[in-house]
Design a protein around this motif. Sequence first.
Motif, PDB file in Angstrom:
ATOM      1  N   GLU A  35       0.800  -1.219   0.000  1.00 21.92           N
ATOM      2  CA  GLU A  35       0.000   0.000   0.000  1.00 21.92           C
ATOM      3  C   GLU A  35       0.838   1.277   0.000  1.00 21.92           C
ATOM      4  O   GLU A  35       0.294   2.370  -0.151  1.00 21.92           O
ATOM      5  CB  GLU A  35      -0.972   0.011   1.176  1.00 21.92           C
ATOM      6  N   ARG A  36       2.136   1.146   0.116  1.00 25.07           N
ATOM      7  CA  ARG A  36       2.983   2.332  -0.049  1.00 25.07           C
ATOM      8  C   ARG A  36       2.959   2.821  -1.502  1.00 25.07           C
ATOM      9  O   ARG A  36       3.246   3.993  -1.767  1.00 25.07           O
ATOM     10  CB  ARG A  36       4.424   2.013   0.356  1.00 25.07           C
ATOM     11  N   LEU A  37       2.665   1.910  -2.426  1.00 21.87           N
ATOM     12  CA  LEU A  37       2.597   2.245  -3.862  1.00 21.87           C
ATOM     13  C   LEU A  37       3.804   3.077  -4.274  1.00 21.87           C
ATOM     14  O   LEU A  37       3.688   4.124  -4.900  1.00 21.87           O
ATOM     15  CB  LEU A  37       1.284   2.975  -4.178  1.00 21.87           C
ATOM     16  N   LEU A  76      -1.329  12.256  -4.425  1.00 24.14           N
ATOM     17  CA  LEU A  76      -0.683  13.497  -3.988  1.00 24.14           C
ATOM     18  C   LEU A  76       0.698  13.680  -4.584  1.00 24.14           C
ATOM     19  O   LEU A  76       1.188  14.818  -4.694  1.00 24.14           O
ATOM     20  CB  LEU A  76      -0.592  13.516  -2.453  1.00 24.14           C
ATOM     21  N   THR A  77       1.340  12.571  -4.981  1.00 26.79           N
ATOM     22  CA  THR A  77       2.714  12.662  -5.486  1.00 26.79           C
ATOM     23  C   THR A  77       2.857  12.244  -6.946  1.00 26.79           C
ATOM     24  O   THR A  77       3.864  12.568  -7.576  1.00 26.79           O
ATOM     25  CB  THR A  77       3.644  11.791  -4.635  1.00 26.79           C
ATOM     26  N   VAL A  83      -4.366   4.616  -2.240  1.00 30.67           N
ATOM     27  CA  VAL A  83      -4.529   5.204  -3.576  1.00 30.67           C
ATOM     28  C   VAL A  83      -4.655   6.721  -3.471  1.00 30.67           C
ATOM     29  O   VAL A  83      -4.055   7.470  -4.264  1.00 30.67           O
ATOM     30  CB  VAL A  83      -5.764   4.590  -4.277  1.00 30.67           C
ATOM     31  N   GLU A  84      -5.405   7.193  -2.514  1.00 30.32           N
ATOM     32  CA  GLU A  84      -5.563   8.642  -2.338  1.00 30.32           C
ATOM     33  C   GLU A  84      -4.238   9.302  -1.989  1.00 30.32           C
ATOM     34  O   GLU A  84      -3.941  10.417  -2.443  1.00 30.32           O
ATOM     35  CB  GLU A  84      -6.609   8.905  -1.263  1.00 30.32           C
ATOM     36  N   MET A 143      -0.465   6.960 -15.107  1.00 30.58           N
ATOM     37  CA  MET A 143      -0.567   6.418 -13.752  1.00 30.58           C
ATOM     38  C   MET A 143      -1.757   7.021 -13.014  1.00 30.58           C
ATOM     39  O   MET A 143      -2.454   6.331 -12.261  1.00 30.58           O
ATOM     40  CB  MET A 143       0.722   6.688 -12.978  1.00 30.58           C
ATOM     41  N   LEU A 144      -1.997   8.294 -13.234  1.00 33.51           N
ATOM     42  CA  LEU A 144      -3.146   8.939 -12.605  1.00 33.51           C
ATOM     43  C   LEU A 144      -4.450   8.315 -13.090  1.00 33.51           C
ATOM     44  O   LEU A 144      -5.403   8.148 -12.309  1.00 33.51           O
ATOM     45  CB  LEU A 144      -3.141  10.435 -12.897  1.00 33.51           C
ATOM     46  N   ALA A 145      -4.490   7.948 -14.367  1.00 37.08           N
ATOM     47  CA  ALA A 145      -5.694   7.303 -14.899  1.00 37.08           C
ATOM     48  C   ALA A 145      -5.917   5.939 -14.245  1.00 37.08           C
ATOM     49  O   ALA A 145      -7.057   5.577 -13.907  1.00 37.08           O
ATOM     50  CB  ALA A 145      -5.572   7.144 -16.413  1.00 37.08           C
ATOM     51  N   LEU A 146      -4.845   5.177 -14.034  1.00 39.10           N
ATOM     52  CA  LEU A 146      -4.970   3.884 -13.374  1.00 39.10           C
ATOM     53  C   LEU A 146      -5.393   4.051 -11.916  1.00 39.10           C
ATOM     54  O   LEU A 146      -6.239   3.298 -11.413  1.00 39.10           O
ATOM     55  CB  LEU A 146      -3.641   3.129 -13.448  1.00 39.10           C
TER      56      LEU A 146
END
Length: 238
Positions: free
Chosen positions: A157-159, A218-219, A213-214, A225-228
């Motif tokens: 979840e750190r993504l 922010l970064t 995800v939220e 990637m934003l679309a995914l």
Amino acid sequence: MVERMSVEIERLYEVFGRVPRPLKVEGCAHCVAPDEDRPLLEGPVRGLSVDVLRRYATDALILWGDVPELRYFLPRLLELAADNEFDWPDPEIVFSKLGRGRWTEWDDDERAVISTFLTRWWETKAGDDCPWPDIGTVLCSLGLTGIGLVPFLDRWERLESTGAILNLHEFVTTGVTWRTTGPELRNPFWEKEVTGYRDIVAWLADGRALAAVEEAFLTETREEMLALLDETHSLLAG
């Protein structure tokens, strides 16, 4: 993948190399021929081929052999399954032998080296842009060993990589059925009563995955990637 996990694989061979070679691997008299174990016991375990191990990897602890034999063959079984070298059995079947063999009750050094191997396998796959086997298979394989998956999910979840985002998107879009009663995991090998299944369902449903995800929004600056992340967010938010 093998090169990226060479240290962990060598440790498996080192620790389980102390297990004596079986004199024979007994099987169900109706299912396993009397001499069918002979190829398994010829030469070093590290040199056993996929073809030689395939039948044993499928039937171990069910129709063929017991825990002592599993411990002897385990390093090679895990090495091949983690790299998806078998066309059959699937990785889930091979890793489930650990759960069936109650590995968490084995000797301390054996438990430690298996735990390190499983953790490293997860790290290499969760951050891979195109993991093979896919991340849903990896999660199910880990879960069927009988261990809890919260530490693995906490790391995911750190993504913190492109691969982590891609894999989360892939998992929530193809590996989960979103029902009004909550998420259900699609992999047919899952056993819903295992701790790992419950861990993943809770993680998807209680807001932890959504919060991850939220936070990534922010970064992240790349449009693809934003679309995914956006599509992932929509599914998690219900």
